[in-house]
Scaffold this motif. Structure first.
Motif, PDB file in Angstrom:
ATOM      1  N   ALA A  16       0.833  -1.196   0.000  1.00  0.00           N
ATOM      2  CA  ALA A  16       0.000   0.000   0.000  1.00  0.00           C
ATOM      3  C   ALA A  16       0.873   1.254   0.000  1.00  0.00           C
ATOM      4  O   ALA A  16       2.052   1.223   0.359  1.00  0.00           O
ATOM      5  N   VAL A  31      -6.982  13.380  -8.511  1.00  0.00           N
ATOM      6  CA  VAL A  31      -6.427  12.038  -8.411  1.00  0.00           C
ATOM      7  C   VAL A  31      -7.003  11.169  -9.518  1.00  0.00           C
ATOM      8  O   VAL A  31      -8.211  10.935  -9.570  1.00  0.00           O
ATOM      9  N   ASP A  33      -5.296   8.051 -10.396  1.00  0.00           N
ATOM     10  CA  ASP A  33      -4.394   6.899 -10.386  1.00  0.00           C
ATOM     11  C   ASP A  33      -5.117   5.559 -10.437  1.00  0.00           C
ATOM     12  O   ASP A  33      -4.488   4.509 -10.466  1.00  0.00           O
ATOM     13  N   ALA A  35      -6.583   3.846  -8.267  1.00  0.00           N
ATOM     14  CA  ALA A  35      -6.458   2.961  -7.110  1.00  0.00           C
ATOM     15  C   ALA A  35      -7.844   2.467  -6.709  1.00  0.00           C
ATOM     16  O   ALA A  35      -8.805   3.239  -6.717  1.00  0.00           O
ATOM     17  N   ASN A  38      -9.158   4.524  -1.621  1.00  0.00           N
ATOM     18  CA  ASN A  38      -8.354   5.569  -1.006  1.00  0.00           C
ATOM     19  C   ASN A  38      -8.950   5.926   0.344  1.00  0.00           C
ATOM     20  O   ASN A  38     -10.166   6.069   0.478  1.00  0.00           O
ATOM     21  N   VAL A  40      -8.467   8.857   3.287  1.00  0.00           N
ATOM     22  CA  VAL A  40      -7.825  10.145   3.549  1.00  0.00           C
ATOM     23  C   VAL A  40      -8.332  10.688   4.884  1.00  0.00           C
ATOM     24  O   VAL A  40      -9.533  10.896   5.064  1.00  0.00           O
ATOM     25  N   GLY A  69     -12.356   3.537  -6.069  1.00  0.00           N
ATOM     26  CA  GLY A  69     -11.893   3.711  -7.443  1.00  0.00           C
ATOM     27  C   GLY A  69     -12.761   2.923  -8.412  1.00  0.00           C
ATOM     28  O   GLY A  69     -13.697   2.231  -8.016  1.00  0.00           O
ATOM     29  N   PRO A  91       1.975   5.942  -7.602  1.00  0.00           N
ATOM     30  CA  PRO A  91       1.414   7.198  -8.132  1.00  0.00           C
ATOM     31  C   PRO A  91       2.508   8.147  -8.565  1.00  0.00           C
ATOM     32  O   PRO A  91       3.611   8.149  -8.019  1.00  0.00           O
ATOM     33  N   ILE A 131      -2.847  10.286   3.656  1.00  0.00           N
ATOM     34  CA  ILE A 131      -3.433   9.549   2.531  1.00  0.00           C
ATOM     35  C   ILE A 131      -2.942   8.104   2.543  1.00  0.00           C
ATOM     36  O   ILE A 131      -1.740   7.839   2.639  1.00  0.00           O
ATOM     37  N   LYS A 133      -3.484   4.459   0.280  1.00  0.00           N
ATOM     38  CA  LYS A 133      -4.027   3.901  -0.967  1.00  0.00           C
ATOM     39  C   LYS A 133      -3.818   2.399  -1.020  1.00  0.00           C
ATOM     40  O   LYS A 133      -2.702   1.911  -0.837  1.00  0.00           O
ATOM     41  N   TYR A 134      -4.907   1.691  -1.270  1.00  0.00           N
ATOM     42  CA  TYR A 134      -4.804   0.284  -1.648  1.00  0.00           C
ATOM     43  C   TYR A 134      -4.603   0.271  -3.156  1.00  0.00           C
ATOM     44  O   TYR A 134      -5.497   0.658  -3.908  1.00  0.00           O
ATOM     45  N   ARG A 135      -3.437  -0.167  -3.601  1.00  0.00           N
ATOM     46  CA  ARG A 135      -3.082   0.054  -5.004  1.00  0.00           C
ATOM     47  C   ARG A 135      -3.440  -1.089  -5.935  1.00  0.00           C
ATOM     48  O   ARG A 135      -3.515  -0.897  -7.140  1.00  0.00           O
TER      49      ARG A 135
END
Length: 318
Positions: A16, A31, A33, A35, A38, A40, A69, A91, A131, A133-135
């Protein structure tokens, strides 16, 4: 497992991305990206979050926003501020035209600032955001993603996890051995805490199958499926365990869970198999037995039908 544990069972961060950002007005970050999820947390300031569809929402310190996402969204000091930075897959940050943005020197570990830093507490009027992010799509179960709206905002007073947010903020700017693993586990805990606060509220719009656990017929069936996915369940067999007819169980389960019981069983088996393929050295034959399939061939056919690729290819890609 209780329904919330079932919902969050697939939420495991692996690789992550966690970052603290300090933004001085005027600022606006879009944003893109893609993902899958997210998270935040607003440490200071009152920024706006602007989803791809729907109106802008103003956030307060302590609030946590969860964005599903792959749709784009923006954070800004004001919804009318033109986009200055675009976050792309990676990112990677660029200007709206695609050029490299000007970077601020000496921003610190896992920290990005858009202007001269005068402090990290927002006392100068800047916004400080944490922030996570689970990518990778595989990090979040499809059932969890389908249960979430594109934007979910949980006020600080509702989730009551200021200590957890503070700990994640402190660990984000540290650079110790095993730091990435610490951040991934803290991100998982924060997600669980926020969604628990959301879904357990009496006025929350929790997914249908989440509420199904309280049903005297469907609840026990859900628990049987999750506890013993390897057993050769049938609708008739499950109905017999709950004392209702096959037709009654099929109708009631579908109404509450959104899909028929055998389709739910298949989803559970495939999700479990995907996790075993990614995180264990078990053979295909062994995974087939653990997930209720009579042979590696039958399991491979079912997995490819559900995921579009063979189990071995899924393991190689992971």
């Amino acid at each position: 497992m209780d329904p919330l544990s079932i919902l969050l069972d697939g939420a495991r961060a692996r690789g992550a991305f966690v970052l603290r950002t300090i933004q001085s007005s005027p600022w606006s970050v879009q944003v893109r990206d893609r993902a899958p999820l997210n998270v935040v947390a607003i440490l200071s300031g009152t920024p706006w979050v602007v989803p791809g569809a729907g109106g802008a929402v103003r956030l307060e310190p302590g609030d946590i926003a969860v964005m599903r996402g792959p749709d784009a969204f923006s954070f800004a000091d004001d919804p009318r501020t033109p986009t200055q930075v675009v976050v792309r897959p990676g990112p990677r940050r660029t200007t709206p035209a695609g050029a490299e943005p000007a970077e601020v020197a000496d921003t610190g570990v896992r920290t990005w600032a858009n202007g001269m830093r005068t402090g990290d507490d927002g006392a100068d009027g800047s916004s400080v955001l944490l922030i996570g992010k689970y990518r990778r799509p595989g990090e979040i179960a499809a059932r969890l993603l389908s249960a979430l709206p594109p934007l979910l905002v949980v006020p600080g007073a509702a989730h009551g996890e200021s200590a957890l947010v503070s700990l994640l903020a402190e660990e984000t700017v540290r650079n110790e051995p095993g730091q990435d693993l610490v951040l991934e586990r803290l991100l998982d805990l924060l997600l669980v805490a926020v969604l628990r606060a959301r879904f357990t509220r009496s006025d929350a719009e929790a997914p249908h199958w989440y509420r199904a656990d309280q049903d005297p017929v469907v609840g026990p069936v859900l628990r049987l499926i999750h506890a013993h996915p390897d057993r050769p369940w049938t609708v008739a067999g499950l109905a017999g365990r709950t004392g209702v007819s096959r037709a009654t169980l099929a109708r009631r389960f579908t109404d509450l869970a959104g899909i028929p019981p055998m389709a739910y069983l298949t989803e559970r088996r495939i999700d479990l198999a995907a996790d075993l393929l990614e995180n264990s050295d078990a053979t295909i034959e062994s995974i087939a037995r653990q997930t209720g399939y009579g042979s590696a061939f039958a399991f491979s056919a079912a997995f490819k039908r559900a995921r579009g690729i063979s189990p071995q290819r899924h393991r190689n890609r992971s």
